[in-house]
Design a protein around this motif. Structure first.
Motif, PDB file in Angstrom:
ATOM      1  N   GLU A 106       0.863  -1.168   0.000  1.00 49.58           N
ATOM      2  CA  GLU A 106       0.000   0.000   0.000  1.00 49.58           C
ATOM      3  C   GLU A 106       0.902   1.221   0.000  1.00 49.58           C
ATOM      4  N   LEU A 107       0.399   2.302  -0.550  1.00 52.14           N
ATOM      5  CA  LEU A 107       1.131   3.552  -0.557  1.00 52.14           C
ATOM      6  C   LEU A 107       1.075   4.152   0.848  1.00 52.14           C
ATOM      7  N   ILE A 108       2.232   4.301   1.483  1.00 51.11           N
ATOM      8  CA  ILE A 108       2.304   4.893   2.823  1.00 51.11           C
ATOM      9  C   ILE A 108       3.255   6.073   2.757  1.00 51.11           C
ATOM     10  N   VAL A 109       2.713   7.253   3.057  1.00 48.23           N
ATOM     11  CA  VAL A 109       3.491   8.488   3.046  1.00 48.23           C
ATOM     12  C   VAL A 109       3.268   9.184   4.385  1.00 48.23           C
TER      13      VAL A 109
ATOM     14  N   ALA B 220       8.648  10.579   5.387  1.00 49.72           N
ATOM     15  CA  ALA B 220       9.019   9.213   5.026  1.00 49.72           C
ATOM     16  C   ALA B 220       7.970   8.635   4.091  1.00 49.72           C
ATOM     17  N   TRP B 221       8.387   7.657   3.321  1.00 49.91           N
ATOM     18  CA  TRP B 221       7.443   6.820   2.600  1.00 49.91           C
ATOM     19  C   TRP B 221       8.031   5.466   2.363  1.00 49.91           C
ATOM     20  N   ASN B 222       7.176   4.539   2.067  1.00 53.31           N
ATOM     21  CA  ASN B 222       7.630   3.155   2.018  1.00 53.31           C
ATOM     22  C   ASN B 222       8.114   2.758   0.622  1.00 53.31           C
ATOM     23  N   GLY B 223       8.579   1.524   0.536  1.00 58.24           N
ATOM     24  CA  GLY B 223       9.107   0.997  -0.722  1.00 58.24           C
ATOM     25  C   GLY B 223       8.063   0.934  -1.817  1.00 58.24           C
ATOM     26  N   PHE B 224       6.809   0.665  -1.458  1.00 54.20           N
ATOM     27  CA  PHE B 224       5.745   0.602  -2.471  1.00 54.20           C
ATOM     28  C   PHE B 224       5.545   1.979  -3.093  1.00 54.20           C
TER      29      PHE B 224
ATOM     30  N   PRO C  77      12.833   6.816  -1.133  1.00 57.19           N
ATOM     31  CA  PRO C  77      12.456   7.485   0.116  1.00 57.19           C
ATOM     32  C   PRO C  77      13.431   8.607   0.481  1.00 57.19           C
ATOM     33  N   GLU C  78      14.716   8.402   0.225  1.00 64.00           N
ATOM     34  CA  GLU C  78      15.716   9.428   0.540  1.00 64.00           C
ATOM     35  C   GLU C  78      15.505  10.682  -0.316  1.00 64.00           C
TER      36      GLU C  78
END
Length: 176
Positions: free
Chosen positions: A143-146, A156-160, A169-170
């Motif tokens: 899932e998109l997590i921001v 931050a955000w996740n790999g997806f 993310p960086e």
């Protein structure tokens, strides 16, 4: 750690009356071996021991058990030994003769410091484990997590999210 057996036994009795476990050693080498094997919370160490200076032993005890405290007692206090004791990280430097209740109060304060330090270490370990779990869940989610901060910047955000946007993310961190 006291080479005067009568004083050592009196102190041990004083501590045991307060439900504190007390172990008596008359030599530095014995105390250090026991500390390494069994650990300790607070050591009350005489400055003048037959096999080593109490100041030197204090440093070795602090190295063997960094979470613990050392109270140094002496009948021959000097400015030089007080300074050396501070450099070795002793909790307190007490001159003989002393009131037993005063020493007991110092030991109880040292025990409080030890307990607080150990609790802080335990809580830090729990927090690190929780953080690892959180990161594992966030990174493995499809899932998109921001995470966006108060100024609408990405924290931050996740790999997806990185796969969907093509932005790592960086690269995303700190942007609008």
């Amino acid at each position: 750690v006291e080479d005067n057996l009568a004083l050592a036994e009196n102190l041990a009795e004083l501590f045991e009356e307060e439900d504190l476990q007390a172990l008596v050693c008359s030599r530095a080498d014995d105390a250090l071996a026991r500390a390494r094997a069994d650990g300790f919370a607070v050591a009350v160490v005489d400055l003048g021991l037959p096999d080593r200076s109490g100041v030197d032993l204090a440093g070795e005890l602090r190295t063997a058990s960094p979470d613990s405290e050392v109270v140094l007692i002496t009948g021959d206090a000097t400015l030089a030994t007080a300074i050396a004791a501070v450099h070795k990280g002793v909790f307190a430097y007490v001159q003989k003769p002393f009131q037993p209740q005063d020493l007991l109060a110092l030991v109880e304060r040292a025990l409080t410091q030890v307990q607080l330090r150990r609790e802080r270490t335990r809580l830090a370990a729990e927090l690190a484990a929780s953080e690892r779990l959180y990161r594992g869940i966030v990174e493995s989610a499809e899932e998109l997590i921001v995470v966006v901060g108060g100024r609408a910047t990405i924290h931050a955000w996740n790999g997806f999210a990185a796969v969907l946007t093509g932005c790592s993310p960086e690269e995303a961190q700190g942007t609008d």
